[in-house]
Enzyme design. Structure first.
Site, mmCIF file in Angstrom:
data_model
loop_
_atom_site.group_PDB
_atom_site.id
_atom_site.type_symbol
_atom_site.label_atom_id
_atom_site.label_comp_id
_atom_site.label_asym_id
_atom_site.label_seq_id
_atom_site.Cartn_x
_atom_site.Cartn_y
_atom_site.Cartn_z
ATOM 1 N N GLY A 15 45.823 32.162 48.803
ATOM 2 C CA GLY A 15 46.594 33.337 49.210
ATOM 3 C C GLY A 15 46.128 33.911 50.527
ATOM 4 O O GLY A 15 46.918 34.112 51.459
ATOM 5 N N TYR A 142 29.070 35.689 40.522
ATOM 6 C CA TYR A 142 29.969 35.990 41.638
ATOM 7 C C TYR A 142 29.338 37.010 42.579
ATOM 8 O O TYR A 142 29.307 36.814 43.797
ATOM 9 C CB TYR A 142 31.288 36.531 41.101
ATOM 10 C CG TYR A 142 32.247 36.983 42.177
ATOM 11 C CD1 TYR A 142 32.968 36.056 42.914
ATOM 12 C CD2 TYR A 142 32.431 38.339 42.451
ATOM 13 C CE1 TYR A 142 33.847 36.458 43.913
ATOM 14 C CE2 TYR A 142 33.298 38.751 43.444
ATOM 15 C CZ TYR A 142 34.006 37.807 44.174
ATOM 16 O OH TYR A 142 34.862 38.217 45.165
ATOM 17 N N ILE A 175 42.281 41.603 46.379
ATOM 18 C CA ILE A 175 43.331 41.155 47.287
ATOM 19 C C ILE A 175 44.644 41.054 46.523
ATOM 20 O O ILE A 175 44.682 40.556 45.387
ATOM 21 C CB ILE A 175 42.968 39.794 47.915
ATOM 22 C CG1 ILE A 175 41.616 39.896 48.634
ATOM 23 C CG2 ILE A 175 44.047 39.354 48.893
ATOM 24 C CD1 ILE A 175 41.115 38.564 49.177
ATOM 25 N N PRO A 178 49.427 36.861 43.894
ATOM 26 C CA PRO A 178 50.082 36.645 42.597
ATOM 27 C C PRO A 178 49.072 36.431 41.471
ATOM 28 O O PRO A 178 49.278 36.916 40.351
ATOM 29 C CB PRO A 178 50.935 35.403 42.843
ATOM 30 C CG PRO A 178 51.250 35.444 44.306
ATOM 31 C CD PRO A 178 50.009 35.994 44.953
#
Length: 224
Positions: A15, A142, A175, A178
């Site tokens: 994306g 992460y 962000i 989708p």
């Protein structure tokens, strides 16, 4: 007038990657994008695909060599995986986030640096996360890997300043993609930052307009 500068952009089919590749192409850059086999068709038209596994040093080196003279490198390749708290996170899951987020950034940057130095300088942009400076529970791998990306980028900025190579990092919040909308259906995506907005910041950091800037941590949070 067409710009002859080349940017190597990883993660170009995602994306944020699609928006970033598009922004560079529209600004007149030549864009080379390493891709996994069979995914070149997902790149914006005009980008030059180069098949490579970004966790493999030899394939990364070959991809960078094929890119030709470089003026910018944009490290977007990475991933996210959540889980339990630290004591409940298997070390394999923790280390997998470093393999996804830090290893490609390190390998691509290390392979590209000699080309940037030979060209008389250039710009490297890395993507960390707001989580690196404002952690949240349940994603230790992460968070730690994105903090490592931030520290690595700042190290590159210090080591290569005299050779004319700059390195800056953007730190997105959530962000508006989708995938994130599907994962967080109750959230308000109007508060998130769009890929197009981040891409403009990345393009600025790669361009000569940001020449005095290196070692910066640039927040791109939107309203989140």
């Amino acid at each position: 007038m067409t710009d002859t500068r080349t940017a190597l952009v990883t993660g170009g089919t995602g994306g944020l990657g699609t928006a970033t590749v598009t922004a560079f192409l529209e600004a007149g850059w030549r864009v080379v994008a390493p891709v996994r086999p069979g995914t070149a068709g997902r790149l914006p038209s005009g980008a030059v695909p180069v098949e490579a596994d970004l966790t493999d040093p030899d394939q990364v080196g070959a991809a960078v060599a094929q890119a030709g003279p470089l003026r910018a490198v944009v490290n977007l390749a990475g991933g996210y995986a959540g889980g339990g708290l630290v004591a409940d996170t298997p070390v394999e899951d923790f280390e997998a986030m470093f393999a996804a987020n830090l290893r490609p950034t390190y390998l691509v940057t290390a392979a590209a640096l000699p080309y940037l130095v030979a060209a008389g300088g250039g710009s490297i942009v890395c993507v960390s996360s707001r989580a690196a400076v404002a952690p949240f529970p349940g994603a230790a791998g992460y968070v730690a890997s994105k903090a490592a990306v931030l520290a690595f980028a700042e190290t590159v900025a210090v080591e290569y300043r005299k050779q004319g190579v700059r390195c800056n990092t953007v730190l997105p919040s959530v962000i508006d993609t989708p995938a994130n909308r599907a994962a967080q259906p109750e959230a308000d995506p109007g508060r998130w930052v769009t890929p197009e907005a981040i891409a403009k910041v990345i393009l600025f950091l790669a361009s000569d307009e940001s020449a005095p800037t290196s070692g910066a941590r640039v927040p791109v949070y939107g309203q989140a």
